[in-house]
Design an enzyme around this catalytic site. Structure first.
Site, mmCIF file in Angstrom:
data_model
loop_
_atom_site.group_PDB
_atom_site.id
_atom_site.type_symbol
_atom_site.label_atom_id
_atom_site.label_comp_id
_atom_site.label_asym_id
_atom_site.label_seq_id
_atom_site.Cartn_x
_atom_site.Cartn_y
_atom_site.Cartn_z
ATOM 1 N N ASP A 145 9.690 61.696 29.256
ATOM 2 C CA ASP A 145 8.900 62.276 28.165
ATOM 3 C C ASP A 145 7.590 62.861 28.690
ATOM 4 O O ASP A 145 7.517 63.283 29.841
ATOM 5 C CB ASP A 145 8.656 61.183 27.096
ATOM 6 C CG ASP A 145 8.618 61.749 25.690
ATOM 7 O OD1 ASP A 145 7.721 62.555 25.424
ATOM 8 O OD2 ASP A 145 9.463 61.375 24.871
ATOM 9 N N HIS A 200 3.367 62.114 22.420
ATOM 10 C CA HIS A 200 4.815 62.040 22.195
ATOM 11 C C HIS A 200 5.475 60.936 23.023
ATOM 12 O O HIS A 200 6.272 60.137 22.516
ATOM 13 C CB HIS A 200 5.404 63.411 22.535
ATOM 14 C CG HIS A 200 6.828 63.600 22.147
ATOM 15 N ND1 HIS A 200 7.877 63.257 22.975
ATOM 16 C CD2 HIS A 200 7.391 64.117 21.039
ATOM 17 C CE1 HIS A 200 9.014 63.563 22.375
ATOM 18 N NE2 HIS A 200 8.756 64.091 21.200
ATOM 19 N N SER A 496 13.449 63.302 18.177
ATOM 20 C CA SER A 496 12.712 62.623 19.247
ATOM 21 C C SER A 496 12.451 61.170 18.900
ATOM 22 O O SER A 496 12.377 60.319 19.784
ATOM 23 C CB SER A 496 11.346 63.283 19.449
ATOM 24 O OG SER A 496 11.431 64.372 20.306
#
Ligand SMILES: *[C@@H]1O[C@H](CO)[C@@H](O)[C@H](O)[C@H]1NC(C)=O
Ligand SMILES: *[C@@H]1O[C@H](CO)[C@@H](O)[C@H](O)[C@H]1NC(C)=O
Ligand SMILES: *[C@@H]1O[C@H](CO)[C@@H](O)[C@H](O)[C@H]1NC(C)=O
Ligand SMILES: *[C@@H]1O[C@H](CO)[C@@H](O)[C@H](O)[C@H]1NC(C)=O
Ligand SMILES: *[C@@H]1O[C@H](CO)[C@@H](O)[C@H](O)[C@H]1NC(C)=O
Ligand SMILES: *[C@@H]1O[C@H](CO)[C@@H](O)[C@H](O)[C@H]1NC(C)=O
Ligand SMILES: *[C@@H]1O[C@H](CO)[C@@H](O)[C@H](O)[C@H]1NC(C)=O
Ligand SMILES: *[C@@H]1O[C@H](CO)[C@@H](O)[C@H](O)[C@H]1NC(C)=O
Length: 710
Positions: A145, A200, A496
């Site tokens: 990520d 994220h 995600s």
């Protein structure tokens, strides 16, 4: 990154377009040449093969240059074979023709696509859930990520012992980046350190395996305990994305390392459009992970509800769609006359219920609330009310509520017809959503365009309005100009977020079944999923939205039967897709003979799907399957077919009863599906359920033809 951008749907893709158009000039400077990935399959075994010197000699031979400085970008040498290099088009062609090369393709950028969600799925907090703590603590999840925020409480190592003995990774996150006994490893492929400056990667990591952290909220919104699926497990962060995207040559390096480092499960919330397996770096990496017993969990994509939008299409990875949970965030608009409209957003701003004039689409707004179809957020307005297009609450940089089209139109005509209307926007509140779970409109849908007889996505999981750890350097609304806030926990939506939920479930299952193959874990998750109703998605796309259904972590621990698969089965599947024996020998590292009569739909997959070439003629299709008993000895499974609403299929199972004497026993059966015609608007589907009275082993059966593009 497969999350929804907070303020604009174009930000990331526009960057991508700029990136591609700015590197088209071809000169002699290697830095100006395109980066290509040269994929060479498995590492040759036995011999004293030195991958890196082989890669360099290939480059020297092709370029005719003794110094290949600046040409070699990456060498893949720990878990499979290949490299990334800067090449001209003629050089690319010459390498593609060399012996030992499976494929040569351009590196490109892909996008990354609380807490309450685990309770919703039945995995309760603390000792209310059956756990295997010693094994869980030996489980390592590799998260590919944007990096991670090591100082987050979600990744604190309070109470953790030293890393598992099998761990062979490193902590090379760059300057001022320290790992601990929870975050046991970090690698960075971007040269800027593994620290997450976006948010994220911290979010996805904490969903999969974050500690339980009480009192986590976004300015009080969603306040509760934030925790991952396996809070005792360890995390290894592989940073492959920066703010512009995630390079596929870096993705392949992360797989090369993570497999050799000893992770148990890989979670990768990144994707793009579906492409052939030999050019799909996630599929390539996941194939080699599968061969080493590691399950890769991948997000389906955020390009729904369009049919054929699913980007994750290989059977050796678990593909996850996104759906709602029973908690949703509402932001009320209250008019002066007392009428309240329920909007969506994550609005942490409190206007103290003070009323302000409402104005419709005015360019100069000051001290008023702007009602606008066009503007997302105005700097000078007290608040903005917009029309909701995606039905998902997104963190806003300024006070904002998004109304349903009906409510928005009502408000516009009210503002237009009434003199000096006033109103206010309230702070967001969490409410109970009794319609959950429902597939998110953005969640990418099948059919699968690469293997048309393989149903994808496989499963759905919570991916809407998820509160989880964030990076204090990232902007929660992705608007650094208007929004100076820094937070430790934030709310994001996307496949995600659903992907690490399933990675957490897969790790949880593995803590009870250490000897299960990746396919057995995948099968357990799919065949025990909650069945989803047709009305939840619009008729045409139910099975192509949910796959097998909604993940049920507790049921998945004890599936009764599994549809198991090994590397050889996947190779046979690839034979059926007309890959050559030569390519498959390189990919698998073993001798392969394709017999020429294998059908992809006979892959021993937990779902069954077939695309018919003709719409109006009668058909008969057979699926061959084998189940392995992982339940109790002496159990008798009886088959049952449930036709979905409107389905005109006739389905026969033979034999229709399976008597399993021992554990690990395997038995085969065939499913024959026939019908007189298939309506393109209405894929005909059914479920096969094997039941021994205790377990229910359910597989979707989908027969379809070209789906109309609606
Ligand atoms: C569960 O934990 C609570 C609080 O930590 C404790 O009081 C209780 O006895 C525990 N229950 C079991 C079954 O271990
Ligand atoms: C290291 O990172 C921490 C966390 O962001 C920060 O507080 C600290 O100032 C940094 N130290 C240095 C030397 O950059
Ligand atoms: C969150 O809830 C806890 C417990 O109810 C409370 O003590 C805390 O103040 C709350 N936090 C916020 C920011 O509202
Ligand atoms: C506002 O009202 C005027 C006249 O009453 C009308 O012409 C106009 O279309 C209305 N605008 C909107 C956005 O409803
Ligand atoms: C593979 O090749 C055979 C024979 O040419 C063809 O009938 C079949 O449709 C091909 N399969 C795929 C998946 O392309
Ligand atoms: C399929 O059959 C129906 C009924 O027989 C007919 O109305 C329709 O035109 C046919 N469609 C095609 C594509 O042949
Ligand atoms: C499928 O199963 C049937 C019945 O056991 C068998 O005759 C057939 O050969 C199998 N087909 C394949 C492709 O394995
Ligand atoms: C299964 O059934 C066989 C034959 O009836 C019996 O001998 C055996 O003990 C049974 N096994 C178990 C575990 O009950």
């Amino acid at each position: 990154m497969e999350k929804l951008p907070a303020n604009s749907f174009c930000v990331l893709s526009c960057v991508l377009v700029l990136f591609l158009s700015s590197v088209s000039a071809v000169t002699d400077d290697p830095q100006d040449k395109q980066v290509y990935i040269v994929y060479m399959g498995s590492l040759p075994s036995g011999l004293e093969y030195r991958p890196m010197s082989h890669h360099m000699s290939i480059l020297q031979e092709i370029t005719g240059e003794s110094s290949i400085e600046g040409r070699l970008v990456r060498s893949y040498k720990r878990s499979f074979n290949g490299f990334a290099a800067r090449l001209s088009e003629p050089e690319r062609q010459r390498i593609a023709e060399m012996e030992g090369v499976v494929s040569v393709f351009r590196s490109k950028k892909l996008q990354i696509q609380t807490t309450a969600s685990w309770d919703f799925m039945g995995l309760k907090e603390g000792n209310k859930t059956k756990r295997n703590p010693a094994v869980e603590s030996d489980t390592i999840i590799g998260v590919f990520d944007t990096g991670i925020w090591p100082e987050s409480e979600s990744f604190s190592d309070k109470g953790f012992g030293p890393p598992p003995k099998k761990w062979k990774g490193v902590c090379s996150g760059g300057k001022n980046f320290t790992c601990n006994n929870k975050l046991i490893g970090a690698r960075d492929y971007e040269g800027e350190g593994a620290r997450d400056v976006d948010g994220h990667g911290s979010h996805t990591s904490s969903i999969a395996a974050g500690n339980a952290v009480a009192g986590a909220s976004f300015f009080g919104i969603g306040n509760g305990t934030a925790r991952g699926g396996v809070p005792a497990a360890r995390i290894a962060a592989y940073k492959i994305c920066d703010s512009t995207g995630c390079k596929t040559d870096a993705i392949l390096s992360a797989f090369d390392d993570a497999i050799a480092d000893g992770v148990d499960i890989i979670s990768i919330s990144i994707g793009g459009v579906a492409i052939r397996y030999e050019e799909d770096t996630t599929a390539i990496g996941a194939f080699h992970a599968m061969a080493k017993g590691i399950l890769t969990v991948n997000s389906a994509g955020n390009d729904g509800p369009k049919p054929t939008s699913v980007g994750s299409v290989a059977p050796w990875m678990l593909t996850v769609g996104a759906s709602t949970t029973n908690r949703e965030f509402l932001t009320k608009v209250v008019l002066q006359n007392g009428k309240a409209l329920s909007g969506r957003s994550v609005n942490a701003f409190d206007l103290k219920r003070k009323n302000y004039p409402l104005v419709y689409e005015r360019s100069k707004v000051k001290g008023e609330i702007l009602v606008s179809r066009e503007t997302v957020s105005s700097e000078t307005a007290v608040a903005t009310i917009i029309e909701d297009e995606i039905n998902v609450a997104i963190v806003s940089a300024r006070p904002l509520s998004a109304l349903s089209p009906d409510d928005f139109n009502f408000l516009v005509s009210y503002v237009n017809s009434t003199k000096s209307t006033q109103g206010t926007v309230l702070k967001t509140e969490a409410v109970f959503n009794q319609e959950a779970p429902k597939i998110a409109s953005f969640s990418s849908r099948g059919p699968n365009t690469i293997a048309v007889d393989l149903l994808k996505p496989d499963i759905t999981a919570p991916g809407v309005e998820i509160l989880a750890a964030f990076s204090p350097l990232g902007s929660p609304s992705e608007d650094e100009v208007l929004d100076p806030r820094h937070v430790k926990y934030s709310v994001i939506s996307g496949t995600s977020m659903s992907c690490p939920h399933v990675a957490g479930v897969a790790a949880y299952i593995k803590t009870f079944h250490l000897d299960w193959s990746p396919a057995a874990i995948q099968s357990a998750i799919m065949t025990t999923a909650w069945s989803m109703k047709a009305s939840d998605t619009g008729v045409a796309s139910t099975d192509f939205a949910y796959g097998a259904g909604h993940v049920d972590p507790i049921a998945a621990l004890n599936p009764g039967l599994v549809y198991d698969l090994d590397k050889a089965d996947h190779v046979t599947f690839l034979c059926g897709l007309n890959y050559t024996s030569e390519a498959l020998k390189l990919i698998s590292g073993e001798a392969v003979t394709c017999t020429g009569n294998t059908l992809p739909r006979n892959l021993n997959y937990p779902s069954m799907s077939a695309k018919l070439s003709e719409t109006n003629s009668s058909f008969t299709i057979t699926f061959n399957r084998t189940v392995t008993n992982v339940g109790t000895p002496n159990s008798t499974y009886i088959s049952k077919i449930i036709l979905n609403h409107g389905s005109k299929l006739s389905v026969k199972v033979s034999p229709s009863v399976l008597a399993m004497k021992t554990v690990k026993e395997k038995q085969s059966f065939t499913v024959t599906v026939s019908g007189s015609s298939i309506d393109p608007q209405l894929p005909s589907s059914a479920s096969l359920i094997w039941s021994d009275g205790t377990h229910k082993v359910r597989s979707p059966i989908v027969v379809y033809t070209d789906v109309a593009n609606d």
